[in-house]
Write an enzyme that holds these catalytic residues in place. Structure first.
Site, mmCIF file in Angstrom:
data_model
loop_
_atom_site.group_PDB
_atom_site.id
_atom_site.type_symbol
_atom_site.label_atom_id
_atom_site.label_comp_id
_atom_site.label_asym_id
_atom_site.label_seq_id
_atom_site.Cartn_x
_atom_site.Cartn_y
_atom_site.Cartn_z
ATOM 1 N N SER A 168 49.564 44.772 92.512
ATOM 2 C CA SER A 168 48.323 44.560 93.274
ATOM 3 C C SER A 168 48.284 45.580 94.396
ATOM 4 C CB SER A 168 48.329 43.147 93.866
ATOM 5 O OG SER A 168 47.360 43.018 94.899
ATOM 6 N N TYR B 165 52.498 36.440 98.796
ATOM 7 C CA TYR B 165 51.831 37.019 97.619
ATOM 8 C C TYR B 165 52.065 38.531 97.576
ATOM 9 C CZ TYR B 165 48.329 38.872 94.529
ATOM 10 O OH TYR B 165 47.730 39.576 93.530
HETATM 11 C C1 8X3 Z 1 44.683 40.788 94.984
HETATM 12 C C2 8X3 Z 1 44.039 41.964 95.620
HETATM 13 O O1 8X3 Z 1 42.187 42.684 97.265
HETATM 14 O O2 8X3 Z 1 41.974 40.492 96.238
HETATM 15 O O3 8X3 Z 1 45.709 41.169 94.140
HETATM 16 O O4 8X3 Z 1 43.650 40.844 97.945
HETATM 17 S S1 8X3 Z 1 42.913 41.492 96.819
#
Ligand code: 8X3
Length: 248
Positions: A134, A147
């Site tokens: 991510s 996260y």
């Molecule tokens: C999630 C990315 O930009 O929604 O993995 O936080 S964001």
């Protein structure tokens, strides 16, 4: 005919990726907790789709599911480690420890276990791994806490696997999407549809189809090309920089 195993195929990126690879002529193993969702997907995709029901947190169940793969699906060429979740958007300390632990169990431990389990097959097949990290692996933001840390693990694990797999022909990619519209965000907001709608209103986020197409592109590049890391954001999203807390 090649075979891909996609974790978390019951919704979002995973389900669209399953559709994309069947459309492209691959056999697809789709894993998830919700059997009825996988059955629906199987009814849609036909005999080239093999559902595999287990929870990423149950490593013994994962092991026996993989050991019991039908022969026609056993030679896995590509592992797409898509299963993962964000629980909550609240900054620490107003968080639940149980949520943090669940994210570590799924995003880190589950992903690690299935990767090791499939590595001998992937090496034999000269296959590949696409790990869903991510932008949260690269950029700190309030509420990202554990996260983001799990995704930083996924990214570094991917890069280190590249080093360990040197000379095997196995490709490894850390794919790092930003804001995307999918059930992932509904889980993140605790099922709050209003918060979900407010987040995306006017934002034109990435879609599951966008990411499925990106994974397809990575997987179908010539074998001598390895995408090490790929960060993708919607055009509407950018980095906001640093913050300063003033005393008065
Ligand atoms: C999630 C990315 O930009 O929604 O993995 O936080 S964001």
């Amino acid at each position: 005919m090649k075979t891909v195993l996609i974790t978390g195929a019951t919704a979002g990126f995973g389900r669209e990726t399953a559709r994309r690879f069947v459309k492209g002529g691959w056999k697809v193993i789709g894993t998830g907790r919700r059997a009825e969702r996988l059955e629906e997907l199987g009814a849609e995709l036909g005999e080239n789709f093999c559902p595999m029901v287990f929870d990423m947190q149950d490593i013994a169940a994962m092991d026996s599911a993989i050991e019991g793969l039908p022969a026609a699906f056993a030679d896995v060429d590509l592992l797409v480690n898509n299963a993962g979740l964000a629980l909550g958007t609240t900054p620490a300390p107003n968080v639940e420890l149980a949520n943090w632990m669940t994210m570590i169990d799924t995003n880190v431990k589950g992903l690690t276990a299935i990767t090791l389990k499939l590595l001998p097959t992937l090496i034999r097949q000269k296959g590949g791994i696409v790990n869903l990290a991510s932008i949260a692996a690269n950029w700190p933001y309030a509420g990202g806490n554990v996260y983001g840390a799990t995704k930083a693990f996924v990214k570094q694990f991917s890069l280190n696997l590249r080093a360990d797999l040197h000379g095997t022909g196995v490709r490894v990619t850390s794919l790092e999407p930003g804001m995307a519209t999918s059930e992932f965000t509904l889980v993140r907001t605790g099922g709050n549809q209003e918060a979900f709608d407010a987040l995306y209103e006017g934002a034109n986020p990435l879609t599951a189809e966008d990411m499925a197409e990106t994974i397809w592109w990575i997987a179908t590049l010539p074998p001598h090309m390895n995408i090490n890391t790929l960060e993708v954001m919607p055009t509407s999203q950018s980095n906001a920089g640093l913050q300063v807390a003033k005393t008065s």
